[in-house]
Scaffold this active site. Structure first.
Site, mmCIF file in Angstrom:
data_model
loop_
_atom_site.group_PDB
_atom_site.id
_atom_site.type_symbol
_atom_site.label_atom_id
_atom_site.label_comp_id
_atom_site.label_asym_id
_atom_site.label_seq_id
_atom_site.Cartn_x
_atom_site.Cartn_y
_atom_site.Cartn_z
ATOM 1 N N THR A 105 0.707 -1.256 -0.041
ATOM 2 C CA THR A 105 0.104 0.017 0.011
ATOM 3 C C THR A 105 0.777 0.983 0.088
ATOM 4 O O THR A 105 0.678 2.029 0.944
ATOM 5 C CB THR A 105 -0.991 -0.059 1.170
ATOM 6 O OG1 THR A 105 0.042 -0.223 2.358
ATOM 7 C CG2 THR A 105 -2.033 -1.128 1.121
ATOM 8 N N THR B 275 9.416 -2.979 -0.886
ATOM 9 C CA THR B 275 10.845 -2.645 -0.686
ATOM 10 C C THR B 275 11.952 -3.838 -0.597
ATOM 11 O O THR B 275 13.030 -3.757 -1.067
ATOM 12 C CB THR B 275 11.328 -1.528 0.247
ATOM 13 O OG1 THR B 275 11.085 -2.015 1.587
ATOM 14 C CG2 THR B 275 10.587 -0.349 -0.317
ATOM 15 N N ASP B 276 11.484 -4.865 -0.011
ATOM 16 C CA ASP B 276 12.223 -5.984 0.544
ATOM 17 C C ASP B 276 12.921 -6.601 -0.696
ATOM 18 O O ASP B 276 14.023 -6.770 -0.438
ATOM 19 C CB ASP B 276 11.480 -7.156 1.177
ATOM 20 C CG ASP B 276 11.175 -6.841 2.622
ATOM 21 O OD1 ASP B 276 11.468 -5.638 3.018
ATOM 22 O OD2 ASP B 276 10.802 -7.741 3.289
ATOM 23 N N LYS C 124 19.038 -2.904 -1.062
ATOM 24 C CA LYS C 124 18.547 -2.543 0.157
ATOM 25 C C LYS C 124 19.463 -2.641 1.158
ATOM 26 O O LYS C 124 19.724 -3.843 1.616
ATOM 27 C CB LYS C 124 17.276 -3.263 0.351
ATOM 28 C CG LYS C 124 16.694 -2.805 1.453
ATOM 29 C CD LYS C 124 15.251 -3.233 1.885
ATOM 30 C CE LYS C 124 14.158 -2.680 3.046
ATOM 31 N NZ LYS C 124 13.053 -3.129 3.444
#
Ligand SMILES: [Zn+2]
Lengths: 363, 445
Positions: free
Chosen positions: B96, B172-173, B251
């Site tokens: 989301t 984002t992972d 990341k």
């Protein structure tokens, strides 16, 4: 008279949702620039679009001292589990106040849009319910006891941004709210002192300036419910309550008098008239300065008010001051002066005063 | 939107949104249906302010009562097409990142349609004509090879329809896996494809979602660039985003909003939140009139293995046993792994023999480094040379995750020999030719 007291007391424990100590900033730190946006839950009954507009313009600067803040305070790491020491102290206070301790502590969010919390909300949890305090005038109920995180302290404005320091953010607070069964100022004083005493006997609350804060709710029969925020001096609580009661009583007296004079509903059209031209060559420094800055001077005829604006509603505070405060806050007016006052003290000449009077009654 | 049958039924009673109604014993005002949610579920706001959804059943009694609430102010922002502005397609893949406040209900709903996105972040409409589409709905840790194909296909069709740029909203992972995979799959890409997400959830006023979205859409619409990039916060400040190469980004933090870093290179560009200025930091490929093709074959039997002291044979043995076609080793230092035993144990010898056997069986074994920063060099020390002799290929300093997606892609689209040769060729900027002398390598400066 009905009075309720809400006490916020800082607990002597590390921060509520991280492993930082609850200590003032010292030494180096980072400076972080943030914007915040409106999200659901904070809109309440405010027009959503307006709230969004308000928040969009807000810019915040956060000082993040290394000794007293971490990524949790800067909103760059999720909160840790709630500090068990803080919960223990809160539970102890609940028991001293004969409250029922909840089975499970639920963390809720209270929206904060002034930037004092980096996440845009304050976390708060109910720890105890239905407590009570025995006083010389009977029992005072304490419906809710909460544990919550302290907000960050404002340092000032910088380049259009509100600047805060994160050292205070996240310190654990206990919030104790009484029901409105306190009967007068003396009683309020007693309740505040007793609660303060109970908090201190635990030996686990912070002492010193800014570590305790009292909010008072005062309502008198027929008057409004007024909240007095941030009373820090315990000794003055009784007096503050008495003053507020007197203020409300006086205001109600004024209302009665006006209703008598108007023969019912108070209504005089509320027409503001631009009087700036009268004062174009004024000797009044106040007006001259204002007009020089492009401000304007308005007048309003308030029939049947004669003699009332000077009524004292509190120590050094008149009904006129009361109206002036409302005007400043709600309409951005610089100030109010009125014909019950000695206008010459503002440097307004008699001629100007008469011209203004004429213009107002002629319109 | 309510379903056809619910809308017709409501219309039959002369009921419009805002009217006070009684359904199934509950009284309240009819609320509009958010674009997500069961379209057969009638939503009413009760007098206590709570909304309830009542599932509509055929023949259910609905009664119109006196009174209504005014909802006009709460209407969704209407999007007007502005032919002076480029079209940017926003593809959502789940999560989301751009939830929006539903003014009419006070709830938070994920924004998927263009209208939802523009209502959540009104600034977008000033940047481009926004097209919104939901490609799939999965958390990024659940992504599988098929999902890369959906994404590549969706990007290609938006570009074919004339989008000046494409934005992909992504958890984002595993964003850097997707950015590298799409860098390989989308051949001769003529426009920017910008992948972005949020580190802090968008149900908080401080979320990084809006700024990332504004900067990313701006880059997709206006940057003279072609290729797949990641657009995320450059620092902890809400000031600018960095644009990272899809094959050199990683990341590097679990929760900070500036978690994404360009590794062994500077970011491609910086995009200001306020003012929208785009500054390129170095040379970069420009937009072109290229004919995009999607090389969508993906080999799923590719593994990624981190080695460590005390490792045991069975962890390595699995790959030959199960017939893997590719294996990326996340080795130590310059590209080493346990390979020589002593009197205390000969487990390391067995591990090395197993790797040799795996390579001989035809599996492409590629060496990368768990140091993340810096090159792999298997010529400096004897063990590295021995590994090469055993058939282990140098990953040329590719990031382990990138070597993994590259191997999947190479084996899915090329014959094994060709694929093997291409491991050490730069296909999409994944191999850094030279590493500058930066005093602080984590900042690249
Ligand atoms: Zn902390």
């Amino acid at each position: 008279m009905k009075v309720g007291i809400e006490i916020h007391q800082r607990l002597d424990a590390g921060k509520l949702f991280c492993n930082c100590p609850s200590v003032p900033a010292e030494g180096d730190g980072a400076s972080i620039y943030r914007r915040q946006r409106a999200v659901a839950g904070e809109l309440g009954k405010i027009d959503a679009a307006a709230a969004q507009e308000f928040v969009r313009k807000r810019q915040f600067l956060y000082e993040a001292p290394m000794n007293a803040s971490c990524l949790v305070e800067s909103d760059d790491e999720p909160p840790h589990d709630m500090n068990p020491t803080a919960i223990d102290i809160a539970v102890e206070i609940c028991l001293l106040l004969e409250a029922k301790v909840v089975d499970e502590v639920q963390v809720m969010r209270k929206t904060v849009i002034d930037g004092s919390n980096t996440g845009g909300f304050q976390r708060t949890s109910i720890v105890g319910l239905d407590g009570k305090l025995r006083t010389s005038r009977g029992e005072v109920g304490i419906p809710v006891i909460c544990i919550e995180e302290e907000s960050s302290g404002i340092l000032g404005e910088e380049g259009g941004a509100a600047k805060f320091c994160l050292d205070r953010l996240g310190m654990p607070l206990i919030e104790i709210a009484t029901d409105p069964t306190i009967v007068d100022g003396e009683h309020a004083q007693e309740v505040a002192e007793k609660l303060g005493g109970i908090l201190r006997t635990t030996g686990k609350v912070q002492r010193g300036i800014g570590t305790i804060r009292q909010d008072l709710n005062v309502s008198t029969e027929g008057g409004a419910r007024v909240e007095i925020k941030g009373a820090q001096e315990l000794k003055l609580i009784g007096k503050m309550v008495e003053n507020e009661a007197r203020r409300q009583k006086t205001l109600m007296g004024i209302r009665e008098e006006l209703e008598k004079r108007f023969g019912g509903k108070v209504d005089f059209g509320y027409q503001a008239v631009d009087l700036t031209t009268i004062f174009e060559n004024t000797g009044s420094k106040l007006f001259k300065g204002a007009i020089g800055k492009g401000h304007r001077i308005f007048g309003m005829r308030m029939p049947k008010f004669k003699g009332l604006l000077g009524t004292e509603v509190g120590e050094g505070r008149r009904f006129g001051t009361e109206l002036s405060d409302y005007a400043k806050m709600n309409a951005g007016v610089a100030g109010i002066m009125h014909s019950d006052e000695d206008l010459s003290k503002y440097g307004i000449s008699e001629k100007e005063a008469r011209e203004a009077e004429m213009k107002l009654s002629l319109e | 939107m309510y379903s056809h049958k619910v809308s017709e039924r409501l219309k039959g009673f002369g009921i419009t949104v805002g009217d006070r109604i009684r359904v199934s014993g509950k009284e309240g005002s009819l609320m509009p249906k958010p674009e997500t949610g069961d379209p057969d579920c009638i939503v009413i706001k009760l007098d206590n302010g709570y909304n309830v959804g009542i599932h509509y059943e055929e023949g259910m009694a609905i009664e119109k009562l006196e009174g209504r609430v005014e909802l006009e102010k709460l209407a969704q922002k209407e999007i007007k097409f502005d032919d002076r502005k480029p079209v940017v397609a926003i593809l959502s893949t789940g999560g989301t990142i751009a939830s929006r406040v539903d003014y009419r209900t006070g709830g938070v709903i994920p924004a998927f349609s263009a209208a939802d996105l523009v209502s959540a972040v009104p600034e977008l409409a000033n940047i481009a004509n926004i097209k919104g589409k939901s490609v799939m709905n999965v958390f990024s840790e659940n992504i599988r090879p098929e999902h890369y194909k959906y994404m590549a296909g969706a990007v290609a069709s938006e570009i074919a329809e004339g989008a000046a740029g494409v934005v992909i909203l992504h958890g984002t992972d595993t964003m850097h896996y997707t950015s590298s995979m799409l860098s390989f799959m989308l051949r001769d890409l003529p426009v920017p494809v910008v992948i972005l997400g949020a580190q802090r959830s968008s149900d908080r006023g401080s979320s990084d979602a809006a700024m990332n979205l504004i900067c990313g859409v701006n880059f997709a619409a206006h940057a003279d660039y072609s290729g797949v990039v990641v657009c995320m916060h450059g620092t902890l400040d809400d000031k600018f985003c960095h644009i990272h190469s899809g094959t050199r980004v990683r990341k590097m933090h679990t929760s900070r909003r500036d978690a994404f870093k360009s590794i062994d290179m500077k970011p491609i560009a910086r995009v200001d939140y306020e003012g929208g200025k785009i500054d390129f930091i170095g040379e970069h490929p420009k937009r072109g009139h290229l004919e995009l093709s999607v090389a969508s074959g993906l080999e799923s039997k590719v593994g990624l293995l981190k080695v460590y002291p005390g490792m045991r044979l069975e962890q390595v043995a699995l790959f030959r046993e199960k017939g893997y076609n590719g294996l990326v080793i996340e080795g130590t230092g310059l590209g080493h792994m346990p390979m020589k035993g002593d009197e205390s144990s000969d487990e390391n010898d067995r591990i090395f023999n197993e790797i040799r056997g795996l390579a001989e069986s035809g599996c492409l074994v590629v060496m990368t480094s768990q140091c993340i920063y810096g090159n792999v060099n298997m010529n400096v020390y004897g063990p590295g040379r021995d590994l090469q002799k055993a058939g282990v290929i140098s990953g040329q300093g590719m990031l382990p995750e990138v070597a993994y997606t590259k191997l999947m892609w190479l084996l899915g689209n090329y014959e094994k020999e060709k694929a093997k040769a291409m491991v050490s060729q730069n296909v999409a900027g994944e191999i850094v030719e030279r590493r500058e002398v930066a005093p602080d390598f984590e900042k690249g400066e």
